[in-house]
Design an enzyme around this catalytic site. Structure first.
Site, PDB file in Angstrom:
ATOM      1  N   GLU A  54      38.409 -45.930 -65.157  1.00 34.34           N
ATOM      2  CA  GLU A  54      38.373 -44.470 -65.074  1.00 34.34           C
ATOM      3  C   GLU A  54      37.792 -44.036 -63.731  1.00 34.34           C
ATOM      4  OE1 GLU A  54      36.319 -40.865 -67.709  1.00 34.34           O
ATOM      5  OE2 GLU A  54      35.423 -42.857 -67.686  1.00 34.34           O
ATOM      6  N   LYS A  97      42.469 -36.092 -69.662  1.00 34.58           N
ATOM      7  CA  LYS A  97      41.506 -36.492 -70.694  1.00 34.58           C
ATOM      8  C   LYS A  97      41.204 -35.333 -71.644  1.00 34.58           C
ATOM      9  CE  LYS A  97      36.866 -38.613 -70.962  1.00 34.58           C
ATOM     10  NZ  LYS A  97      35.704 -38.991 -70.111  1.00 34.58           N
ATOM     11  N   CYS A 117      38.365 -43.344 -71.685  1.00 32.44           N
ATOM     12  CA  CYS A 117      36.948 -43.515 -72.004  1.00 32.44           C
ATOM     13  C   CYS A 117      36.513 -42.884 -73.331  1.00 32.44           C
ATOM     14  CB  CYS A 117      36.102 -43.003 -70.837  1.00 32.44           C
ATOM     15  SG  CYS A 117      34.442 -43.731 -70.764  1.00 32.44           S
TER      16      CYS A 117
END
Length: 261
Positions: free
Chosen positions: A46, A111, A145
């Protein structure tokens, strides 16, 4: 008999230089060059060019900025797909944007689950679209994540994807969660799961130990990089093996369908 589709995936675990795009891009190019002809997908952590920085205002780039322009150039030059995330600017908003760039195509995922304990929602906007795409016969879903903690968002409906990728900056203090949830996502979704994490201490003084791995649909680790090691490991996965297991043990047919409102 149909030909078995195989996919070579390279997990790249390294220490990201804090907010130093050029140094990280130099490392990435060197790594890609060394893997030329040896792999199909290179997976980076990431925010692979900056580390998990909240300095979005100063570090963000559009999709035609230097980071993605370089990634696209290297993808074509070395004939490989490149995957990771970076700090993106789009219509005045900032995103932790995942990318999957191939020599002929590009896919982006913003995200959805922003890490509130790290103040991410204060500096970034959340995405609202799960992205599934096809590469070399495999359907792939890319998440980032903190998304790992939310199984409904990753739900694999009717085997919509074969490979689930998580790119991360996951702190060592929560390594137990990283290991447990990567395995859980593979088991419950009957899919390969690839998790790539960074190592080293970031600009927020958080330590990361890596633990990058690739897990099959049975929950077996078929590739795992040692802790605190800067290392690249390449593993080959089989579409036929996955489909055979899904046919032999079709749990997915009885799965509940969830709808996110």
């Amino acid at each position: 008999m149909e030909q078995d589709e195989k996919l070579r995936i390279s997990l790249v675990q390294y220490e990201i230089a804090w907010e130093n795009k050029q140094k990280n891009l130099d490392y990435i190019q060197k790594t890609i060059s060394a893997l030329s002809g040896k792999t199909d997908i290179i997976v980076l952590p990431e925010m692979c060019t900056t580390g998990f920085s909240m300095n979005s205002h100063n570090l963000a780039e559009p999709n035609d900025g230097n980071t993605i322009t370089s990634i696209k150039q290297w993808s074509k030059q070395y004939n490989v797909a490149l995957c990771g995330s970076y700090i993106a600017e789009d219509n005045g908003n900032y995103y932790n944007r995942g990318f999957f760039i191939t020599p002929t195509d590009e896919h982006y995922y913003d995200k959805r689950h922003l890490f509130r304990m790290g103040s991410e929602p204060q500096y970034f906007s959340a995405g609202n679209e799960k992205v599934i795409f096809t590469y070399k016969g495999f359907n792939i879903c890319l998440l980032i994540c903190y998304d790992l903690r939310f199984p409904v968002w990753a739900r694999n409906v009717d085997n919509g994807y074969d490979l689930l990728i998580y790119v991360a900056n996951w702190p060592a203090s929560r390594a137990k969660v990283w290991n447990a949830l990567l395995t859980a996502r593979a088991l419950e979704n009957m899919s390969y799961v690839c998790g790539v994490n960074r190592i080293g201490t970031d600009g927020n003084h958080l330590n990361h130990e890596g633990g990058s791995k690739l897990i099959n649909a049975k929950g077996d680790e078929i590739s795992a990089i040692g802790l605190n090691q800067e290392q690249v490991e390449t593993v080959c996965i089989s579409k036929a093996e996955l489909e055979h297991f899904r046919a032999k043990f079709p749990v997915w047919k009885d799965a509940d369908r969830f709808e996110i409102m």
